[in-house]
Design an enzyme around this catalytic site. Sequence first.
Site, short mmCIF file in Angstrom:
data_model
loop_
_atom_site.label_atom_id
_atom_site.label_comp_id
_atom_site.label_asym_id
_atom_site.label_seq_id
_atom_site.Cartn_x
_atom_site.Cartn_y
_atom_site.Cartn_z
N ASN A 16 0.71 -1.34 0.02
CA ASN A 16 0.07 -0.04 -0.13
C ASN A 16 0.74 1.32 -0.01
O ASN A 16 0.58 2.18 -0.76
CB ASN A 16 -1.04 0.01 1.30
CG ASN A 16 -2.11 -0.96 0.97
OD1 ASN A 16 -2.84 -0.30 0.18
ND2 ASN A 16 -2.27 -1.98 1.61
N HIS A 111 -8.08 -0.72 6.23
CA HIS A 111 -8.35 -2.01 6.68
C HIS A 111 -8.84 -2.76 5.78
O HIS A 111 -9.70 -2.33 4.73
CB HIS A 111 -9.31 -1.90 7.89
CG HIS A 111 -9.67 -3.13 8.41
ND1 HIS A 111 -8.61 -3.94 9.38
CD2 HIS A 111 -10.80 -3.75 8.58
CE1 HIS A 111 -9.13 -5.02 9.82
NE2 HIS A 111 -10.54 -4.82 9.31
N ASP A 147 -9.25 0.34 14.16
CA ASP A 147 -9.83 0.10 12.84
C ASP A 147 -11.45 0.88 13.10
O ASP A 147 -12.42 0.32 12.59
CB ASP A 147 -10.20 -1.51 12.64
CG ASP A 147 -9.03 -1.99 12.35
OD1 ASP A 147 -8.06 -1.53 11.83
OD2 ASP A 147 -8.74 -3.23 12.72
C1 GRF Z 1 -3.14 -4.72 4.13
O1 GRF Z 1 -4.11 -5.47 3.69
C2 GRF Z 1 -3.89 -3.69 4.74
O2 GRF Z 1 -5.22 -3.35 4.66
C3 GRF Z 1 -3.73 -4.24 6.16
O3 GRF Z 1 -2.24 -4.59 6.24
C4 GRF Z 1 -2.12 -5.07 4.87
C5 GRF Z 1 -1.00 -4.58 4.53
O4 GRF Z 1 -0.27 -4.88 3.54
N1 GRF Z 1 -3.74 -3.17 7.25
P1 GRF Z 1 1.05 -4.12 2.58
O5 GRF Z 1 2.14 -4.01 3.97
O6 GRF Z 1 0.36 -2.91 2.47
O7 GRF Z 1 1.20 -4.71 1.49
#
Ligand code: GRF
Length: 217
Positions: A16, A111, A147
């Site tokens: 992300n 989330h 969350d």
């Molecule tokens: C994602 O699914 C986010 O929604 C959750 O943890 C995961 C993190 O993935 N909070 P990344 O580290 O961004 O690949």
Amino acid sequence: MAKKRTAILISGRGSNMQALVQAMQAPDFPAEPAVIVSNRPEALGLAWALERGLKAVAIDHRQFATRMAFEARLHQTLVDHGTELICNAGFMRLLTGGFVDRWKDRQLNIHPSLLPAFPGLHTHRRVLESGALITGCTVHFVRLEMDSGPIIAQAAVPVMPGDTEDSLAARVLEAEHKLYPLALFMVASGAVRVEAETAVFLPRLNVPPPLIVPQPA
Ligand code: GRF
């Protein structure tokens, strides 16, 4: 308008974070990276950021005697880099009220469920066990309770027959990578404000709708 300096907090893979950094490279995007902070020095996302010459630091929470001491260092690092907005992106530390209040309505989290359904860990497993046919992801402003907080944007994702935790997580993650930049765009451009603990969108600004709902195939 000046770009909002945006810090990204991670603990692991950082996909992300990558989506946010890539979006911020567009000349007309209203935010720019300030600093990437990982509470785990070994996080893959930290290496990715450093390889690309981004400002990125590890603040290992295990080196601090108390949660508050860790947060004091984190806060100072954010301030030192001129941070105006924070995006939590797979950041796996609970934050105390002191930190959350200081960054109120300036800290976002993603989330992988349609909140307020399925907050917490093992989200996809619990979605599958529930028999829900639609899940998704949510970007919200951070509040003390995990969350929770005013919802900024959501994407709906179908649960498919035969899905496993991994296949569902992968489908939701694709949506996360679209949704988080969209939500940051809205907040950084000043299109969102919080009223009575609900996000309100200013219609005069030309921003995309805060909802991604795929059409049935
Ligand atoms: C994602 O699914 C986010 O929604 C959750 O943890 C995961 C993190 O993935 N909070 P990344 O580290 O961004 O690949």
